[in-house]
Design an enzyme around this catalytic site. Structure first.
Site, mmCIF file in Angstrom:
data_model
loop_
_atom_site.group_PDB
_atom_site.id
_atom_site.type_symbol
_atom_site.label_atom_id
_atom_site.label_comp_id
_atom_site.label_asym_id
_atom_site.label_seq_id
_atom_site.Cartn_x
_atom_site.Cartn_y
_atom_site.Cartn_z
ATOM 1 N N LYS A 67 -61.369 29.920 -35.514
ATOM 2 C CA LYS A 67 -61.974 31.191 -35.143
ATOM 3 C C LYS A 67 -62.157 32.051 -36.377
ATOM 4 O O LYS A 67 -61.197 32.445 -37.026
ATOM 5 C CB LYS A 67 -61.106 31.952 -34.135
ATOM 6 N N ASP A 170 -56.520 41.692 -21.381
ATOM 7 C CA ASP A 170 -57.886 41.192 -21.197
ATOM 8 C C ASP A 170 -57.848 39.889 -20.409
ATOM 9 O O ASP A 170 -58.407 38.870 -20.811
ATOM 10 C CB ASP A 170 -58.595 40.994 -22.541
#
Length: 405
Positions: A67, A170
């Site tokens: 990432k 989240d």
């Protein structure tokens, strides 16, 4: 002072000499790898806050997800949300929480710009799917034992996080990664943080919050009503609402509360679980977003909407989607819910069939279109799962990286 304390005078060592004599053996810790230590195999997702690549470690041969941490304004330094995510992931160790394995750095070519900062990557184990991608794959149909298996793993991971005083903030299908060995892992800790207050206890729901945090967290379709009404002293109950939304999504194959705005989101929540009252959501009218709100009275439709999935499933959904955040079921009690002891029983992870890879870019392949998902709060998804183009890596309606608390 430096000369007398650290310099070579009076037999003292210079800082460089001291460091050289006292440095740890090179094999006693794992430092930061170079991006060339990995073989890039293809892009898995991309968005405002980064992009994700499938890669193979040249050293171990293991598949990883890399990432990239995007620096939008290099003068601000390293993004605080990425720092928080890295710090948390280094502390966590649970089979149902994504593991940070390595950091990798990519230096710019001197021919390009020596003043450019290096590009930093987070390396995590490669997972074959995210839950949202699997649900969007037309060739995949979830069975009830499979749903129960995934939901149990999600609750076990959340119980671990909450027992360690971590709010995920989240919780959604796109942030849940799944391997072809049937293992589910919670990912994307870009909005996560430690919280003050008591850890959840059996039979006590989420309780009352101790201190204030920003309410600009959680992607809209999974955002609980108390955050939409701007509660600041929230608890682990906000993550449990997200579990309810994910559970409903697995049962129906699509998001169950797809609001087009925050006001519309509240309206469809009230359509599902009933308009708030002092009995079902004590104190809602005193919240900043509730003072001028007058929702039309209506009964809950949840039992009717999910009737085909059976009474135990409806019962658990009602507990997870309670308007009253204080008594909303916690992960400890949810794991003991009769739903998991009612036939058909949860599948074992190793008995779940394998599927073709299902990530963000695969989702576009399935439908030949971009996934129409809601914007996520800014700051998330640098080191986790991959959302649709308007969700991915924190684009949208949330808080700035320096305002996050």
């Amino acid at each position: 002072m430096a000369a007398t304390t650290y310099g070579s005078e009076n037999g003292a060592l210079s800082p460089r000499s001291f460091a050289q004599q006292h440095q740890r053996p090179r094999d006693s810790f794992k430092g930061c790898s170079r991006i060339t230590d990995y073989e890039l195999l293809g892009k898995l997702g991309e968005g405002t806050f980064g992009e994700v690549h499938k890669a193979r470690s040249r050293r171990t041969g293991a598949l990883v997800a890399l990432k990239k941490i995007i620096m939008h304004n290099e003068k601000d330094g390293f993004p605080i949300t990425a720092l928080r995510e890295i710090k948390l992931l280094k502390l966590l160790s649970h089979k149902n929480v994504l593991r940070l394995e390595d950091m990798a750095v990519e230096h710019h070519s001197k021919m390009i710009d020596k003043r450019k900062r290096p590009i930093i990557y987070m390396a995590t184990p490669y997972m074959d799917h995210d839950l949202s991608g699997l649900l969007d794959n037309p060739s995949v149909t979830f069975t009830i034992p499979q749903i129960k298996c995934y939901l149990l793993q999600l609750l076990q991971g959340l119980r671990y996080l909450h027992e360690n005083k971590i709010l995920h903030r989240d919780m959604k299908a796109a942030n849940l990664l799944i391997s072809n060995k049937g293992i589910l892992q919670i990912a994307d800790f870009g909005l996560a943080r430690h919280y003050d207050g008591s850890v959840p206890q059996a039979g006590r729901g989420g309780g009352e919050g101790k201190r204030e945090y920003t309410s600009l967290v959680v992607t809209r379709w999974y955002r609980p009503p108390e955050l939409l009404l701007h509660l600041k002293r929230y608890t682990t109950a906000i993550d449990m609402w997200g579990v309810g939304c994910v559970f409903g999504e697995m049962l129906t194959g699509k998001p169950i509360l797809a609001g087009e705005s925050d006001a519309h989101q509240l309206d469809i929540i009230f359509d599902l679980v009933g308009a708030p009252t002092e009995e079902t959501m004590p104190g809602w009218k005193q919240l900043p977003g509730g003072e001028s709100l007058t929702p039309r009275p209506r009964p809950a439709s949840l039992a009717h909407r999910f009737r085909e999935h059976g009474t135990p499933a409806v019962s658990l959904l009602k507990e997870l989607l309670q308007l009253n955040w204080r008594t909303r079921i916690n992960a400890i009690d949810a794991l003991e819910h009769p739903y998991f002891n009612t036939p058909p029983h949860p599948a074992r992870p190793e008995d779940i069939p394998t599927f073709e890879d299902s990530h963000e870019l695969d989702r576009r392949k399935f439908h030949d279109r971009k996934a129409a998902l809601p914007p996520a709060p800014k700051g998330g998804t640098v080191g986790g799962a991959f959302d649709g183009p308007n969700v991915g890596f924190g684009s949208g309606d949330g808080c700035g990286k320096l305002r996050l608390s």
